[in-house]
Design an enzyme around this catalytic site. Structure first.
Site, short mmCIF file in Angstrom:
data_model
loop_
_atom_site.label_atom_id
_atom_site.label_comp_id
_atom_site.label_asym_id
_atom_site.label_seq_id
_atom_site.Cartn_x
_atom_site.Cartn_y
_atom_site.Cartn_z
CB SER A 5 -1.21 0.09 1.06
OG SER A 5 -2.06 1.23 1.36
CG ASP A 44 -4.98 -2.59 0.96
OD1 ASP A 44 -3.51 -3.23 1.65
OD2 ASP A 44 -4.21 -0.91 0.97
#
Length: 328
Positions: free
Chosen positions: A33, A184
């Site tokens: 991320s 993610d």
């Protein structure tokens, strides 16, 4: 390097301080991320002008994040500003978005799949430089179909890979790469340690921790409960790998060469109590004053680590891995 939205500016500060030390050599970086974006920006800048180029590239990236947010409706409310809080908890639009995300998907609210970081990444990173870089990059994203991690390496990296690594499914549509949808990477590895062990020769790993592992108080509000659930979920894969290292270190015979390499890995951690005081909504706060506060706190935390544990690098772990086995 962990993810965490705007909280990734803390990692920027840590890196900014560590890059001032010529005796510290980076062989590989695992990032997820915001951590993945920091990693790619660092390596791209490093290819241009070494450590100085990496520091310049990181500052330019975070300044672009701020500039893109100038006209964003996600702003602190006057109440938050007066109270000196960095959260958006009383921002009417944040409250509306938070409620809407529980009823509508990003496919409903953002049918075109627009991502605000797409152009920023293209402007901040020379992806051709990443392919040729001596620093190995390991970027984690989660396959939606299987729930398993995929680790992308230097030659695989594109803006979409980095967007996939930071794709929170309640905010953004899944990112498709090679016909596969990704969310993610924090759900499967935040960050993933395995490739650092298997594909790097160095035996020191420094974890820059953004997401708190422990909180003293049990959350009572709905927002705090959801925030804590996210922290637990995003930390779980990392803690599992750290516990495996701790178990292998206790074993009389760690087994194969790879097992011994895991057992001999020296683990260090840079973190800050300040990060435990920030609420979930502040991850969407991109005010320059907030980003630079986090940068400065990152530099302070890195300075404290170097002062207290700098002489442990290359010698011993400064993170108490055995404590992770308590109660296991």
């Amino acid at each position: 390097m962990q993810g965490g939205g705007s909280h990734g500016a803390f990692t920027w500060g840590v890196l900014d301080r560590l890059l001032e030390e010529p005796w510290l050599q980076i062989e590989g970086i695992s990032g997820t991320s915001a951590g993945a974006m920091n990693a790619a920006v660092l390596v791209s800048g490093y290819q241009v002008n070494g450590a100085a180029g990496a520091r310049e590239a990181l500052e330019a990236f975070w300044r672009r994040v701020f500039e893109a947010s100038v006209f964003s409706p996600f702003r602190r409310s006057p109440f938050d500003v007066v109270m000196g809080r960095w959260t958006l908890d009383y921002s009417p639009l944040f409250i509306a978005m938070d409620l809407a995300a529980r009823m509508f998907s990003p496919y409903d609210l953002n049918p075109r799949g627009v991502h605000p970081l797409s152009k920023i990444l293209q402007d901040s990173i020379d992806f051709a430089h990443l392919r040729d870089a001596p620093i190995k990059l390991f970027i984690t994203a989660t396959r939606v179909r299987t729930g398993q991690a995929r680790v992308f390496r230097n030659a695989d990296l594109t803006p979409d890979v980095l967007l996939a690594s930071g794709c929170l499914p309640t905010l953004f549509q899944a990112v498709q790469i090679d016909g596969e949808d990704y969310w993610d990477g924090g759900y499967a590895g935040n960050p993933t340690i395995t490739p650092l062990v298997r594909e790097c020769t160095s035996s020191d790993t420094v974890l820059i921790q953004v997401n708190p592992v422990e909180r003293q108080d049990t959350p009572r509000t709905a927002r705090d409960i959801i925030s804590r659930l996210n922290e637990v979920a995003f930390n779980a894969p990392l803690l599992k790998e750290l516990r495996m290292i701790a178990l292998l270190r206790r074993a009389a015979d760690a087994g194969s060469d790879e097992g011994r390499h895991w057992a001999e890995m020296r683990i260090h951690r840079i973190s800050s109590e300040v990060m435990t005081e920030l609420g979930y909504s502040s991850k969407l706060n991109a005010e320059w004053s907030f980003l630079t506060m986090l940068r400065d706190e990152g530099r302070r935390a890195a300075e404290a680590f170097l002062t207290e544990h700098g002489d442990s690098i290359g010698v011993r772990s400064s993170l108490d891995l055995d404590a992770l086995l308590d109660g296991v």
